[in-house]
Design a protein around this motif. Sequence first.
Motif, PDB file in Angstrom:
ATOM      1  N   VAL A 183       0.993  -1.208  -0.002  1.00 23.21           N
ATOM      2  CA  VAL A 183      -0.010   0.045   0.061  1.00 23.21           C
ATOM      3  C   VAL A 183       0.981   1.064  -0.022  1.00 23.21           C
ATOM      4  O   VAL A 183       1.737   1.290   0.828  1.00 23.21           O
ATOM      5  CB  VAL A 183      -0.765  -0.003   1.294  1.00 23.21           C
ATOM      6  CG1 VAL A 183      -1.707   1.205   1.432  1.00 23.21           C
ATOM      7  CG2 VAL A 183      -1.846  -1.177   1.204  1.00 23.21           C
ATOM      8  N   ASP A 184       0.530   2.147  -0.840  1.00 22.44           N
ATOM      9  CA  ASP A 184       1.318   3.594  -0.689  1.00 22.44           C
ATOM     10  C   ASP A 184       0.848   4.258   0.059  1.00 22.44           C
ATOM     11  O   ASP A 184      -0.392   4.476   0.544  1.00 22.44           O
ATOM     12  CB  ASP A 184       0.960   4.233  -2.238  1.00 22.44           C
ATOM     13  CG  ASP A 184       1.723   5.461  -2.442  1.00 22.44           C
ATOM     14  OD1 ASP A 184       2.235   6.136  -1.346  1.00 22.44           O
ATOM     15  OD2 ASP A 184       1.887   5.987  -3.354  1.00 22.44           O
ATOM     16  N   VAL A 185       1.968   4.430   1.081  1.00 19.27           N
ATOM     17  CA  VAL A 185       1.728   5.218   2.473  1.00 19.27           C
ATOM     18  C   VAL A 185       2.073   6.770   2.476  1.00 19.27           C
ATOM     19  O   VAL A 185       2.285   7.368   3.380  1.00 19.27           O
ATOM     20  CB  VAL A 185       1.958   4.487   3.642  1.00 19.27           C
ATOM     21  CG1 VAL A 185       1.207   3.249   3.876  1.00 19.27           C
ATOM     22  CG2 VAL A 185       3.496   4.325   3.481  1.00 19.27           C
ATOM     23  N   THR A 186       2.347   7.285   1.250  1.00 10.41           N
ATOM     24  CA  THR A 186       2.767   8.532   1.037  1.00 10.41           C
ATOM     25  C   THR A 186       1.576   9.440   1.654  1.00 10.41           C
ATOM     26  O   THR A 186       0.378   9.214   1.396  1.00 10.41           O
ATOM     27  CB  THR A 186       2.758   9.143  -0.432  1.00 10.41           C
ATOM     28  OG1 THR A 186       3.602   7.988  -1.347  1.00 10.41           O
ATOM     29  CG2 THR A 186       3.393  10.467  -0.582  1.00 10.41           C
ATOM     30  N   GLY A 187       2.012  10.494   2.699  1.00 12.83           N
ATOM     31  CA  GLY A 187       0.919  11.228   3.184  1.00 12.83           C
ATOM     32  C   GLY A 187       0.424  10.587   4.626  1.00 12.83           C
ATOM     33  O   GLY A 187      -0.565  11.454   5.241  1.00 12.83           O
ATOM     34  N   ALA A 188       0.862   9.453   4.832  1.00  9.58           N
ATOM     35  CA  ALA A 188       0.383   8.698   6.002  1.00  9.58           C
ATOM     36  C   ALA A 188       1.358   8.474   7.106  1.00  9.58           C
ATOM     37  O   ALA A 188       1.140   8.039   8.493  1.00  9.58           O
ATOM     38  CB  ALA A 188      -0.377   7.234   5.688  1.00  9.58           C
ATOM     39  N   ALA A 223       9.127   1.903   5.632  1.00  7.03           N
ATOM     40  CA  ALA A 223       8.464   2.345   4.350  1.00  7.03           C
ATOM     41  C   ALA A 223       9.206   2.609   3.217  1.00  7.03           C
ATOM     42  O   ALA A 223       9.156   2.248   2.132  1.00  7.03           O
ATOM     43  CB  ALA A 223       7.726   3.461   4.793  1.00  7.03           C
ATOM     44  N   VAL A 224      10.339   3.032   3.431  1.00  6.62           N
ATOM     45  CA  VAL A 224      11.390   3.405   2.281  1.00  6.62           C
ATOM     46  C   VAL A 224      11.900   1.920   1.744  1.00  6.62           C
ATOM     47  O   VAL A 224      12.086   1.849   0.482  1.00  6.62           O
ATOM     48  CB  VAL A 224      12.394   4.166   2.629  1.00  6.62           C
ATOM     49  CG1 VAL A 224      13.851   4.290   1.819  1.00  6.62           C
ATOM     50  CG2 VAL A 224      12.352   5.686   2.999  1.00  6.62           C
ATOM     51  N   GLY A 232       9.327   2.797  -5.786  1.00  5.53           N
ATOM     52  CA  GLY A 232      10.005   3.962  -5.092  1.00  5.53           C
ATOM     53  C   GLY A 232       9.008   4.793  -4.169  1.00  5.53           C
ATOM     54  O   GLY A 232       9.584   5.627  -3.644  1.00  5.53           O
ATOM     55  N   ARG A 233       7.872   4.430  -4.076  1.00  7.73           N
ATOM     56  CA  ARG A 233       6.840   5.161  -3.078  1.00  7.73           C
ATOM     57  C   ARG A 233       7.087   4.489  -1.707  1.00  7.73           C
ATOM     58  O   ARG A 233       7.173   3.389  -1.503  1.00  7.73           O
ATOM     59  CB  ARG A 233       5.548   4.955  -3.803  1.00  7.73           C
ATOM     60  CG  ARG A 233       5.141   5.755  -4.835  1.00  7.73           C
ATOM     61  CD  ARG A 233       4.110   5.322  -5.667  1.00  7.73           C
ATOM     62  NE  ARG A 233       4.045   4.116  -6.210  1.00  7.73           N
ATOM     63  CZ  ARG A 233       3.180   3.265  -6.774  1.00  7.73           C
ATOM     64  NH1 ARG A 233       1.800   3.552  -6.567  1.00  7.73           N
ATOM     65  NH2 ARG A 233       3.350   2.148  -7.222  1.00  7.73           N
ATOM     66  N   PRO A 234       7.123   5.261  -0.778  1.00  9.20           N
ATOM     67  CA  PRO A 234       7.033   4.671   0.799  1.00  9.20           C
ATOM     68  C   PRO A 234       5.853   3.658   0.715  1.00  9.20           C
ATOM     69  O   PRO A 234       4.712   4.115   0.316  1.00  9.20           O
ATOM     70  CB  PRO A 234       6.644   5.982   1.554  1.00  9.20           C
ATOM     71  CG  PRO A 234       6.573   7.292   0.900  1.00  9.20           C
ATOM     72  CD  PRO A 234       6.932   6.619  -0.670  1.00  9.20           C
ATOM     73  N   ALA A 235       5.909   2.601   1.510  1.00 14.02           N
ATOM     74  CA  ALA A 235       4.951   1.422   1.392  1.00 14.02           C
ATOM     75  C   ALA A 235       5.004   0.745   2.500  1.00 14.02           C
ATOM     76  O   ALA A 235       5.739   0.832   3.180  1.00 14.02           O
ATOM     77  CB  ALA A 235       5.237   0.599   0.046  1.00 14.02           C
ATOM     78  N   VAL A 236       3.721  -0.049   2.763  1.00  6.75           N
ATOM     79  CA  VAL A 236       3.550  -0.784   3.938  1.00  6.75           C
ATOM     80  C   VAL A 236       3.480  -2.465   3.062  1.00  6.75           C
ATOM     81  O   VAL A 236       2.542  -2.257   2.278  1.00  6.75           O
ATOM     82  CB  VAL A 236       2.391  -0.525   4.839  1.00  6.75           C
ATOM     83  CG1 VAL A 236       2.175  -1.723   5.615  1.00  6.75           C
ATOM     84  CG2 VAL A 236       2.844   0.619   5.755  1.00  6.75           C
ATOM     85  N   THR A 237       4.162  -3.500   3.472  1.00  9.96           N
ATOM     86  CA  THR A 237       3.851  -4.370   2.567  1.00  9.96           C
ATOM     87  C   THR A 237       2.852  -5.460   3.286  1.00  9.96           C
ATOM     88  O   THR A 237       2.744  -5.614   4.484  1.00  9.96           O
ATOM     89  CB  THR A 237       5.222  -5.241   2.281  1.00  9.96           C
ATOM     90  OG1 THR A 237       5.840  -5.837   3.533  1.00  9.96           O
ATOM     91  CG2 THR A 237       5.966  -4.220   1.831  1.00  9.96           C
ATOM     92  N   PHE A 238       2.301  -6.594   2.436  1.00 10.79           N
ATOM     93  CA  PHE A 238       1.364  -7.446   3.174  1.00 10.79           C
ATOM     94  C   PHE A 238       1.557  -8.733   2.219  1.00 10.79           C
ATOM     95  O   PHE A 238       1.976  -8.564   1.013  1.00 10.79           O
ATOM     96  CB  PHE A 238      -0.176  -6.997   3.021  1.00 10.79           C
ATOM     97  CG  PHE A 238      -0.488  -6.080   3.824  1.00 10.79           C
ATOM     98  CD1 PHE A 238      -0.643  -5.994   5.230  1.00 10.79           C
ATOM     99  CD2 PHE A 238      -0.372  -4.711   3.390  1.00 10.79           C
ATOM    100  CE1 PHE A 238      -1.107  -5.021   6.160  1.00 10.79           C
ATOM    101  CE2 PHE A 238      -0.537  -3.586   4.213  1.00 10.79           C
ATOM    102  CZ  PHE A 238      -0.998  -3.784   5.651  1.00 10.79           C
ATOM    103  N   GLU A 239       1.540  -9.843   2.908  1.00  8.60           N
ATOM    104  CA  GLU A 239       1.521 -11.366   2.133  1.00  8.60           C
ATOM    105  C   GLU A 239      -0.069 -11.483   2.157  1.00  8.60           C
ATOM    106  O   GLU A 239      -0.621 -11.646   3.161  1.00  8.60           O
ATOM    107  CB  GLU A 239       2.217 -12.390   3.008  1.00  8.60           C
ATOM    108  CG  GLU A 239       1.954 -13.690   2.162  1.00  8.60           C
ATOM    109  CD  GLU A 239       2.955 -14.671   2.936  1.00  8.60           C
ATOM    110  OE1 GLU A 239       3.152 -14.465   4.001  1.00  8.60           O
ATOM    111  OE2 GLU A 239       2.852 -15.808   2.259  1.00  8.60           O
ATOM    112  N   LEU A 240      -0.601 -11.805   0.845  1.00  7.26           N
ATOM    113  CA  LEU A 240      -1.969 -11.402   0.579  1.00  7.26           C
ATOM    114  C   LEU A 240      -2.654 -12.864   0.134  1.00  7.26           C
ATOM    115  O   LEU A 240      -2.056 -13.629  -0.662  1.00  7.26           O
ATOM    116  CB  LEU A 240      -2.454 -10.714  -0.377  1.00  7.26           C
ATOM    117  CG  LEU A 240      -3.982 -10.148  -0.370  1.00  7.26           C
ATOM    118  CD1 LEU A 240      -4.599  -9.634   0.718  1.00  7.26           C
ATOM    119  CD2 LEU A 240      -4.290  -9.440  -1.648  1.00  7.26           C
ATOM    120  N   PHE A 241      -3.577 -13.466   1.286  1.00  5.49           N
ATOM    121  CA  PHE A 241      -4.150 -14.795   1.076  1.00  5.49           C
ATOM    122  C   PHE A 241      -5.764 -14.551   0.596  1.00  5.49           C
ATOM    123  O   PHE A 241      -6.375 -14.119   1.461  1.00  5.49           O
ATOM    124  CB  PHE A 241      -4.089 -15.632   2.377  1.00  5.49           C
ATOM    125  CG  PHE A 241      -2.830 -15.785   2.902  1.00  5.49           C
ATOM    126  CD1 PHE A 241      -2.393 -17.316   2.552  1.00  5.49           C
ATOM    127  CD2 PHE A 241      -1.980 -15.117   3.462  1.00  5.49           C
ATOM    128  CE1 PHE A 241      -0.638 -17.647   2.567  1.00  5.49           C
ATOM    129  CE2 PHE A 241      -0.673 -15.472   3.783  1.00  5.49           C
ATOM    130  CZ  PHE A 241      -0.019 -16.738   3.719  1.00  5.49           C
TER     131      PHE A 241
END
Length: 243
Positions: A183-188, A223-224, A232-241
């Motif tokens: 998820v792009d978390v720019t701004g969060a 995030a970086v 290259g956008r700051p992000a939070v990662t998930f393993e999606l099931f």
Amino acid sequence: MTEQLQAMPTDWQRALAIVAHPDDLEYGAAAAVAAWGDEGKEISYLLVTRGEAGIDSLDPVEAAPLREQEQRAGAAVVGVTTVEFLDHRDGVIEYGPALRRDLAGAIRRHRPELVVTMNHHDTWGGTTWNTPDHRAVGRATLDAAADAGNRWIFPELADDGLLPWDGVRWVAVAASPLPTHAVDVTGALDRAVRSLLEHRTYIAALTDEDPESYCRAFVEQAAVEAGARFGGRPAVTFELFPC
Ligand SMILES: [Zn+2]
């Protein structure tokens, strides 16, 4: 080139985040929660314990209400006002039918399309061992997403008015060593830093660093690093099931 992560699905409205301890969501996932809130999505938190065994210098009897209060404050910073606690015992959460039933009941009550939890794998990657509580809650959450839809697995839930909910479409595992989505978390990010900072007692006992510098460094660095696999956008990662 590093393999890129896919964007998390956006065609959902309600999420329930289920983790073992106060602070589990604030070490990263809260930035995604803030970003989702900005899009008008509704997110609730379910904590399996009050994290009462998490502060060496503080007796669990005093730590439990304090950590609950810090969790509620951290959630509020990212717009989450529904925060529930199950009162399993911190440090010795048992994976099994009792935990699955509690989680399935909560999923039936909240009726989320997306369930979020935290790393259920044995390690954080490499040889950094995960904790038993995280493994138990992560695995039980993945199981409970399906249990919630089966009227025969925990029939006693229906006696309490909790009817089957088979509407969970995905379980997203935060802090997984095997992420697939982001998820792009720019701004969060600022809100994510402040939500972690609300765990003041915990963090003060954890590090001699200035609390704000500690929180900012942790959240921004993660995030970086994630962003390197997300354009290259700051992000939070998930393993999606998918369910
Ligand atoms: Zn934890």
